[in-house]
Design a protein around this motif. Structure first.
Motif, short mmCIF file in Angstrom:
data_model
loop_
_atom_site.label_atom_id
_atom_site.label_comp_id
_atom_site.label_asym_id
_atom_site.label_seq_id
_atom_site.Cartn_x
_atom_site.Cartn_y
_atom_site.Cartn_z
N SER A 1 0.80 -1.23 0.00
CA SER A 1 0.00 0.00 0.00
C SER A 1 0.83 1.28 0.00
CB SER A 1 -0.94 0.00 1.22
OG SER A 1 -0.19 -0.12 2.42
N ARG A 2 2.03 1.26 0.61
CA ARG A 2 2.77 2.52 0.72
C ARG A 2 4.26 2.24 0.93
NH1 ARG A 2 0.08 1.47 5.43
NH2 ARG A 2 1.30 1.44 7.37
N GLU A 3 5.03 3.33 0.92
CA GLU A 3 6.47 3.24 1.18
C GLU A 3 6.75 3.58 2.63
OE1 GLU A 3 10.59 5.27 -0.48
OE2 GLU A 3 8.93 4.89 -1.86
N GLU A 4 7.60 2.79 3.27
CA GLU A 4 7.89 2.98 4.69
C GLU A 4 9.40 2.98 4.89
OE1 GLU A 4 5.88 0.10 7.04
OE2 GLU A 4 3.89 0.63 6.31
N THR A 5 9.81 3.30 6.12
CA THR A 5 11.22 3.27 6.49
C THR A 5 11.42 2.33 7.67
OG1 THR A 5 10.97 5.17 7.98
CG2 THR A 5 11.61 5.63 5.69
N MET A 6 12.62 1.79 7.77
CA MET A 6 12.95 0.88 8.86
C MET A 6 14.35 1.19 9.36
SD MET A 6 13.32 -3.30 8.76
CE MET A 6 11.55 -3.58 8.67
N GLU A 7 14.49 1.20 10.68
CA GLU A 7 15.81 1.40 11.27
C GLU A 7 16.61 0.11 11.16
OE1 GLU A 7 17.76 3.41 15.24
OE2 GLU A 7 15.94 2.20 15.47
N VAL A 8 17.84 0.22 10.70
CA VAL A 8 18.71 -0.95 10.48
C VAL A 8 19.99 -0.77 11.30
CG1 VAL A 8 20.09 -2.22 8.79
CG2 VAL A 8 17.80 -1.44 8.19
N VAL A 9 20.40 -1.85 11.98
CA VAL A 9 21.64 -1.83 12.76
C VAL A 9 22.59 -2.87 12.18
CG1 VAL A 9 20.49 -1.06 14.84
CG2 VAL A 9 20.74 -3.51 14.42
N LEU A 10 23.87 -2.66 12.42
CA LEU A 10 24.91 -3.56 11.94
C LEU A 10 25.50 -4.31 13.13
CD1 LEU A 10 26.40 -4.28 9.25
CD2 LEU A 10 28.17 -2.67 9.95
N LEU A 11 25.28 -5.63 13.17
CA LEU A 11 25.82 -6.46 14.24
C LEU A 11 27.23 -6.93 13.90
CD1 LEU A 11 22.71 -8.67 15.14
CD2 LEU A 11 23.35 -6.44 16.05
N ASP A 12 27.92 -7.48 14.90
CA ASP A 12 29.26 -7.99 14.66
C ASP A 12 29.22 -9.32 13.89
OD1 ASP A 12 30.22 -5.84 16.09
OD2 ASP A 12 30.30 -6.95 17.98
N ARG A 13 28.31 -10.21 14.33
CA ARG A 13 28.27 -11.55 13.72
C ARG A 13 26.92 -12.20 14.03
NH1 ARG A 13 32.33 -15.14 16.30
NH2 ARG A 13 30.69 -16.51 17.05
N MET A 14 26.57 -13.14 13.19
CA MET A 14 25.35 -13.90 13.43
C MET A 14 25.62 -15.35 13.05
SD MET A 14 21.46 -13.15 12.06
CE MET A 14 21.93 -13.14 10.31
N THR B 1 24.11 -27.91 11.16
CA THR B 1 25.25 -27.17 10.64
C THR B 1 25.16 -25.70 11.08
OG1 THR B 1 24.11 -26.65 8.56
CG2 THR B 1 25.42 -28.67 8.63
N LYS B 2 26.33 -25.06 11.14
CA LYS B 2 26.39 -23.66 11.54
C LYS B 2 26.85 -22.81 10.37
CE LYS B 2 29.72 -22.00 14.20
NZ LYS B 2 30.53 -21.61 15.39
N LYS B 3 26.13 -21.71 10.15
CA LYS B 3 26.50 -20.77 9.11
C LYS B 3 26.77 -19.42 9.76
CE LYS B 3 25.03 -18.90 4.65
NZ LYS B 3 24.01 -18.96 3.58
N GLN B 4 27.96 -18.87 9.52
CA GLN B 4 28.34 -17.60 10.13
C GLN B 4 28.15 -16.46 9.12
OE1 GLN B 4 32.36 -18.09 11.65
NE2 GLN B 4 31.55 -18.53 13.69
N ILE B 5 27.49 -15.42 9.59
CA ILE B 5 27.29 -14.21 8.78
C ILE B 5 27.99 -13.07 9.51
CG2 ILE B 5 25.62 -12.71 7.66
CD1 ILE B 5 25.42 -15.59 6.74
#
Length: 255
Positions: free
Chosen positions: A203-216, A223-227
């Protein structure tokens, strides 16, 4: 021995049960099913079954025509037939739902000696229980454990592998997962980097706050996948109706 048979009651009860079965199959398969199309197809299917029952005295031939022609056509009208495997899966799901509904219906009727309307209620209750079980099973199959790292500290949570989450940072194209803001606020935020991105909904355009983490770290199927340096969008309130899920992973992390 003679039996009284009421065509109007047969039509209404069969229509109600077939509609519940086909609509439930759509929910289980996660297919958007129009209730109008579903109702139209079920009217056709039950009407054709009623005509065959009147015109064909042999029950075996009647059953073969209903299960070999009428029900497949009814399923085809609702789910389409471009994908043969998808059509067969839909037809099988409809029959499984009907089997569960009929089994529970007959079992409870034998125990309680219920009336016709009680049988209908039992059938609907069985379809609802079966749908709830299938939805829960499908959701939990895609839930995995995730460890998020920020400022040297770790937080473990549960995330949903969301194939529908295609959100990316418009500036660098990085995938963006979505986390409950209340959970993020419990983490140390001394060195966190924040920014806002824009995205468009239906329906519309919105904004979202984004943060940068160290790792995920994503734990899935043993299995483990690291980002490293994952971008995480913050959302107020729950990200999903399931209370256990606190995060929606980006589709690219597991496709």
């Amino acid at each position: 021995m003679a039996y009284e048979w009421y065509a109007d009651i047969f039509f209404l009860t069969s229509l109600f049960l077939d509609f519940c079965a086909v609509y439930t199959a759509g929910i289980i398969l996660n297919v958007a099913v129009s209730w109008k199309k579903c109702l139209f197809a079920c009217v056709f299917g039950v009407g054709a079954s009623l005509i065959l029952l009147v015109c064909i005295p042999q029950y075996l031939m009647y059953s073969l025509l209903v299960h070999g022609m009428v029900h497949p056509l009814m399923t085809l009208m609702v789910f389409g037939g471009r994908d043969r495997a998808g059509f067969l899966r839909a037809l099988l799901t409809v029959y499984i739902v009907l089997f569960v509904m009929g089994g529970v219906q007959n079992w409870l009727t034998a125990l309680t000696g219920g009336s016709m309307w009680q049988m209908i209620v039992y059938g609907v209750a069985a379809s609802l229980l079966f749908t709830g079980y299938q939805i829960r099973h499908r959701v939990m199959k895609n839930v995995c454990k995730v460890e998020v790292w920020l400022s040297g500290k770790k937080r473990t949570l549960w995330a949903y592998c969301d194939s529908g989450n295609l959100l990316r940072d418009p500036n660098n194209g990085a995938p963006v997962s979505v986390l409950e803001q209340e959970l993020y606020e419990q983490l140390s935020q001394d060195t966190v980097r924040k920014k806002e991105i824009s995205y468009r909904t239906i329906s519309r355009e919105e904004t979202m706050e984004v943060v940068l983490l160290d790792r995920m770290d994503i734990w899935r199927k043993g299995t483990k996948k690291q980002i490293f340096k994952p971008e995480i969008g913050l959302r107020k309130g729950p990200v999903m109706q399931h209370p256990r899920v606190q995060m929606l992973l980006h589709a690219s992390y597991f496709i």
